[in-house]
Design a protein around this motif. Structure first.
Motif, PDB file in Angstrom:
ATOM      1  N   ILE A  48      13.422   1.294  -5.928  1.00 14.30           N
ATOM      2  CA  ILE A  48      12.433   0.804  -4.966  1.00 14.30           C
ATOM      3  C   ILE A  48      12.816  -0.631  -4.651  1.00 14.30           C
ATOM      4  N   THR A  49      13.522  -0.836  -3.567  1.00 17.38           N
ATOM      5  CA  THR A  49      14.117  -2.149  -3.288  1.00 17.38           C
ATOM      6  C   THR A  49      13.466  -2.861  -2.102  1.00 17.38           C
ATOM      7  N   SER A  50      12.278  -2.428  -1.714  1.00 25.58           N
ATOM      8  CA  SER A  50      11.571  -3.097  -0.626  1.00 25.58           C
ATOM      9  C   SER A  50      10.071  -3.003  -0.870  1.00 25.58           C
ATOM     10  N   PHE A  51       9.391  -4.060  -0.464  1.00 23.61           N
ATOM     11  CA  PHE A  51       7.948  -4.174  -0.645  1.00 23.61           C
ATOM     12  C   PHE A  51       7.350  -4.707   0.649  1.00 23.61           C
ATOM     13  N   LYS A  52       6.074  -4.466   0.836  1.00 17.08           N
ATOM     14  CA  LYS A  52       5.431  -4.884   2.080  1.00 17.08           C
ATOM     15  C   LYS A  52       4.149  -5.628   1.770  1.00 17.08           C
ATOM     16  N   CYS A  53       3.813  -6.563   2.630  1.00 15.63           N
ATOM     17  CA  CYS A  53       2.492  -7.167   2.561  1.00 15.63           C
ATOM     18  C   CYS A  53       1.935  -7.349   3.964  1.00 15.63           C
ATOM     19  N   PHE A  54       0.629  -7.603   4.013  1.00 15.09           N
ATOM     20  CA  PHE A  54      -0.105  -7.762   5.266  1.00 15.09           C
ATOM     21  C   PHE A  54      -0.597  -9.195   5.403  1.00 15.09           C
ATOM     22  N   PHE A  55      -0.489  -9.749   6.600  1.00  9.80           N
ATOM     23  CA  PHE A  55      -1.190 -10.978   6.947  1.00  9.80           C
ATOM     24  C   PHE A  55      -2.575 -10.667   7.514  1.00  9.80           C
ATOM     25  N   VAL A  56      -2.935  -9.399   7.595  1.00  8.06           N
ATOM     26  CA  VAL A  56      -4.215  -8.981   8.184  1.00  8.06           C
ATOM     27  C   VAL A  56      -4.971  -8.086   7.203  1.00  8.06           C
ATOM     28  N   TYR A  57      -6.108  -7.541   7.683  1.00 12.40           N
ATOM     29  CA  TYR A  57      -6.982  -6.678   6.887  1.00 12.40           C
ATOM     30  C   TYR A  57      -7.551  -7.434   5.688  1.00 12.40           C
ATOM     31  N   LYS A  58      -8.042  -8.648   5.970  1.00 13.96           N
ATOM     32  CA  LYS A  58      -8.655  -9.476   4.928  1.00 13.96           C
ATOM     33  C   LYS A  58      -9.907  -8.806   4.364  1.00 13.96           C
ATOM     34  N   LYS A  59     -10.788  -8.342   5.251  1.00 15.81           N
ATOM     35  CA  LYS A  59     -12.045  -7.740   4.800  1.00 15.81           C
ATOM     36  C   LYS A  59     -11.818  -6.454   4.011  1.00 15.81           C
ATOM     37  N   CYS A  73       5.569  14.463  -3.184  1.00 18.63           N
ATOM     38  CA  CYS A  73       6.772  14.685  -2.383  1.00 18.63           C
ATOM     39  C   CYS A  73       7.709  15.704  -3.029  1.00 18.63           C
ATOM     40  N   GLU A  74       7.770  15.727  -4.347  1.00 19.29           N
ATOM     41  CA  GLU A  74       8.631  16.697  -5.022  1.00 19.29           C
ATOM     42  C   GLU A  74       8.250  18.129  -4.668  1.00 19.29           C
ATOM     43  N   LYS A  75       6.993  18.341  -4.317  1.00 17.53           N
ATOM     44  CA  LYS A  75       6.514  19.673  -3.945  1.00 17.53           C
ATOM     45  C   LYS A  75       6.515  19.893  -2.432  1.00 17.53           C
ATOM     46  N   GLU A  76       6.323  18.823  -1.660  1.00 17.36           N
ATOM     47  CA  GLU A  76       6.045  18.988  -0.237  1.00 17.36           C
ATOM     48  C   GLU A  76       7.139  18.501   0.702  1.00 17.36           C
ATOM     49  N   ALA A  77       7.934  17.519   0.309  1.00 17.64           N
ATOM     50  CA  ALA A  77       8.859  16.890   1.258  1.00 17.64           C
ATOM     51  C   ALA A  77       9.952  17.850   1.696  1.00 17.64           C
ATOM     52  N   CYS A  78      10.126  17.974   2.993  1.00 14.43           N
ATOM     53  CA  CYS A  78      11.108  18.896   3.573  1.00 14.43           C
ATOM     54  C   CYS A  78      12.457  18.217   3.811  1.00 14.43           C
ATOM     55  N   ILE A  79      12.480  16.899   3.771  1.00 16.80           N
ATOM     56  CA  ILE A  79      13.713  16.118   3.910  1.00 16.80           C
ATOM     57  C   ILE A  79      13.658  14.995   2.876  1.00 16.80           C
ATOM     58  N   ASP A  80      14.719  14.207   2.780  1.00 17.27           N
ATOM     59  CA  ASP A  80      14.784  13.152   1.782  1.00 17.27           C
ATOM     60  C   ASP A  80      13.803  12.028   2.109  1.00 17.27           C
ATOM     61  N   TYR A  81      13.404  11.294   1.075  1.00 15.22           N
ATOM     62  CA  TYR A  81      12.339  10.313   1.233  1.00 15.22           C
ATOM     63  C   TYR A  81      12.575   9.098   0.340  1.00 15.22           C
ATOM     64  N   ALA A  82      11.999   7.989   0.765  1.00 13.15           N
ATOM     65  CA  ALA A  82      12.039   6.743   0.004  1.00 13.15           C
ATOM     66  C   ALA A  82      10.720   6.021   0.243  1.00 13.15           C
ATOM     67  N   TYR A  83      10.546   4.910  -0.469  1.00 11.89           N
ATOM     68  CA  TYR A  83       9.277   4.190  -0.371  1.00 11.89           C
ATOM     69  C   TYR A  83       9.496   2.689  -0.251  1.00 11.89           C
ATOM     70  N   HIS A  84       8.615   2.053   0.543  1.00  9.76           N
ATOM     71  CA  HIS A  84       8.360   0.625   0.439  1.00  9.76           C
ATOM     72  C   HIS A  84       6.956   0.514  -0.177  1.00  9.76           C
ATOM     73  N   CYS A  85       6.806  -0.190  -1.269  1.00 10.21           N
ATOM     74  CA  CYS A  85       5.477  -0.307  -1.872  1.00 10.21           C
ATOM     75  C   CYS A  85       4.727  -1.478  -1.258  1.00 10.21           C
ATOM     76  N   ILE A  86       3.523  -1.211  -0.751  1.00  6.51           N
ATOM     77  CA  ILE A  86       2.667  -2.278  -0.222  1.00  6.51           C
ATOM     78  C   ILE A  86       2.020  -3.010  -1.387  1.00  6.51           C
ATOM     79  N   ILE A  87       2.156  -4.333  -1.403  1.00  6.63           N
ATOM     80  CA  ILE A  87       1.532  -5.160  -2.435  1.00  6.63           C
ATOM     81  C   ILE A  87       0.298  -5.830  -1.839  1.00  6.63           C
ATOM     82  N   THR A  88      -0.853  -5.614  -2.469  1.00  2.00           N
ATOM     83  CA  THR A  88      -2.090  -6.245  -1.999  1.00  2.00           C
ATOM     84  C   THR A  88      -2.661  -7.218  -3.018  1.00  2.00           C
ATOM     85  N   ASP A  89      -2.221  -7.121  -4.290  1.00  2.00           N
ATOM     86  CA  ASP A  89      -2.736  -8.001  -5.335  1.00  2.00           C
ATOM     87  C   ASP A  89      -1.659  -8.202  -6.392  1.00  2.00           C
TER      88      ASP A  89
END
Length: 457
Positions: A146-157, A112-128
């Motif tokens: 980084i004040t938000s995280f995400k998880c899935f109830f799906v995509y078990k396989k 993003c430091e090289k490519e982002a044309c506007i400001d950016y932030a992240y939610h980190c997806i936690i899988t393990d």
């Protein structure tokens, strides 16, 4: 002053006023009538609305999925965002077993430091949880913005799902460290059962993507998530809400003062599940799928009465030849649709046509996302805020086409949709990045948004 936007009508989540806006060093420094020019460049916004830039808090840029990678990387995705009046994007980088949060985020920041044309932030997806190491790392991640995280109830396989126990641990840790947990809520076992049944019966068209994960499959997971969040007294953000039953359960929990927030997406507001019967129905395949008319009506009702907090896009487009992998097998269709450049124009057009107010659109697309996710300098036209500003002409008639978008995909589900009114200029921290149809910014301009943590009990 560097820039003064004169004669426009300033719209915030709460007010609509005629005012000039003065900008210096990327910040809004004054508002009022007949501000002194002081040698500043002047932009005449007579007859136009002056809006805070939208914040799209749900995108998947350069995301590996379904045997390919989403068509928009960080350059194309943020370029398109700017051209649609979005001035900050949140992406969802994914942690895998053995990876730390810092490793995941740093790898994306380097791009993003090289490519982002506007400001950016992240939610980190936690899988393990990496034997609990991720829980320990969440506090330092919050300290780094980084004040938000995400998880899935799906995509078990696919190895992406978390079970209820892990979900509860993440909820409690997020509450402890001042973070927000985001959730994709669908029931994986019902989906797997339906998919196996339909394939065995030779039912393979895109319509069966919808039937394999219909309203009740999402609703069960919504209710389960709300149940845990409510009883654990932990904040929860439900992403891409699409079904009536789950929506109503979440709204009831909100009424009980639970820290539950609801997001939906433009595709659920514009289309119904009937699109999956079309010859090009595979192009609309996303998860959760677009639902029936009853759910769409409930979403619009909640938009109007404040039950829904945020409209974001879940922008995750794929090329048409990749969608074609699933012509004869819906399970092979990469899940995701375009939307990052259509979010603000679509919602503002709805206001222009009287479905809701412009103030409500600003709340849904700018000020609420900023408040919920701790973007202190974003989300409003106010002294001291970043000069992320969109000038919007309500008189323009615009027809969306892949030919006038600014992404790298080769088709869009929004093809032929007409909107009333359109952004004519976008400013990112005072810099013009979009001007009457043309992107005029540059890759690398965007800054990482370090966010404030949530209050802890």
């Amino acid at each position: 002053m560097d820039l003064i936007i004169k004669n426009g009508t300033v719209v915030t989540a709460t007010d609509t006023v005629k005012a000039d806006v003065a900008i210096r060093d990327g910040k809004i420094v004054a508002m009022g009538a007949d501000l002194p020019l002081d040698g500043a460049k002047v932009v005449d916004a007579a007859g136009k609305l002056v809006l805070p830039g939208a914040i799209d808090v749900h995108t998947h840029l350069a995301m590996p999925f379904g045997g390919t990678t989403s068509a928009d990387g960080y350059l194309a995705g943020t370029r398109a965002a700017a051209c649609g009046g979005v001035t900050t994007v949140f992406d969802y980088p994914m942690q895998r077993k053995g990876m730390t949060i810092k490793q995941v985020i740093d790898s994306k920041k380097a791009i993003c430091e090289k490519e982002a044309c506007i400001d950016y932030a992240y939610h980190c997806i936690i899988t393990d949880l990496n034997d609990g190491a991720i829980l320990d790392e969440m506090e330092s991640a919050v300290a780094s913005g980084i004040t938000s995280f995400k998880c899935f109830f799906v995509y078990k396989k696919e190895g992406m799902m978390v079970d209820d126990g892990v979900f509860a641990r993440l909820l409690l840790k997020a509450k402890e460290v001042g973070a927000m947990l985001n959730l994709h809520a669908e029931n994986p076992d019902l989906i797997d059962y339906n998919v196996e049944k339909f394939l065995a019966e030779g039912k393979t068209s895109a319509w069966y993507h919808y039937l394999s994960r219909p309203e009740y499959v999402e609703a069960e997971a919504d209710k389960r998530a709300v149940h845990w969040a409510k009883h654990l007294e932990a904040p929860l953000y439900l992403v891409h809400m699409a079904d009536k039953e789950g929506l109503e359960a979440a709204i009831e929990a909100k009424k009980e003062n639970s820290n539950i927030y609801i997001e939906t997406c433009p595709q659920y507001l514009e289309f119904t599940s009937e699109v999956y019967k079309r010859d090009d129905g595979r192009n609309f395949v996303c998860s959760p799928p677009i639902k029936g008319q009853e759910s769409q009506d409930a979403l619009w009702k909640a938009i109007k009465n404040g039950g829904i907090d945020v409209v974001a896009t879940d922008h995750c487009p794929f090329q048409s030849h990749e969608k074609d992998w699933g012509i004869n097998d819906f399970t092979k269709i990469p899940n995701g649709c375009a939307g990052i450049e259509n979010l603000y124009p679509y919602m503002l057009s709805a206001a222009n046509q009287g479905k809701l107010s412009y103030n409500q659109v600003v709340a849904l697309c700018a000020s609420n996302p900023a408040k919920i996710f701790g973007c202190a300098d974003k989300g409003s036209i106010a002294v001291g805020k970043d000069a992320d500003i969109v000038i919007y002409d309500p008189s323009v008639d615009f027809t969306i086409s892949v030919d006038n978008m600014h992404s790298d995909y080769d088709h869009t589900i929004w093809e032929g949709i007409q909107v009333k009114g359109y952004p004519v200029q976008t400013y990112s921290r005072g810099r013009l990045v979009y001007d009457h149809g043309d992107f005029v910014g540059e890759p690398g301009w965007g800054n990482f948004v370090k966010r404030e943590k949530r209050p802890t009990k």
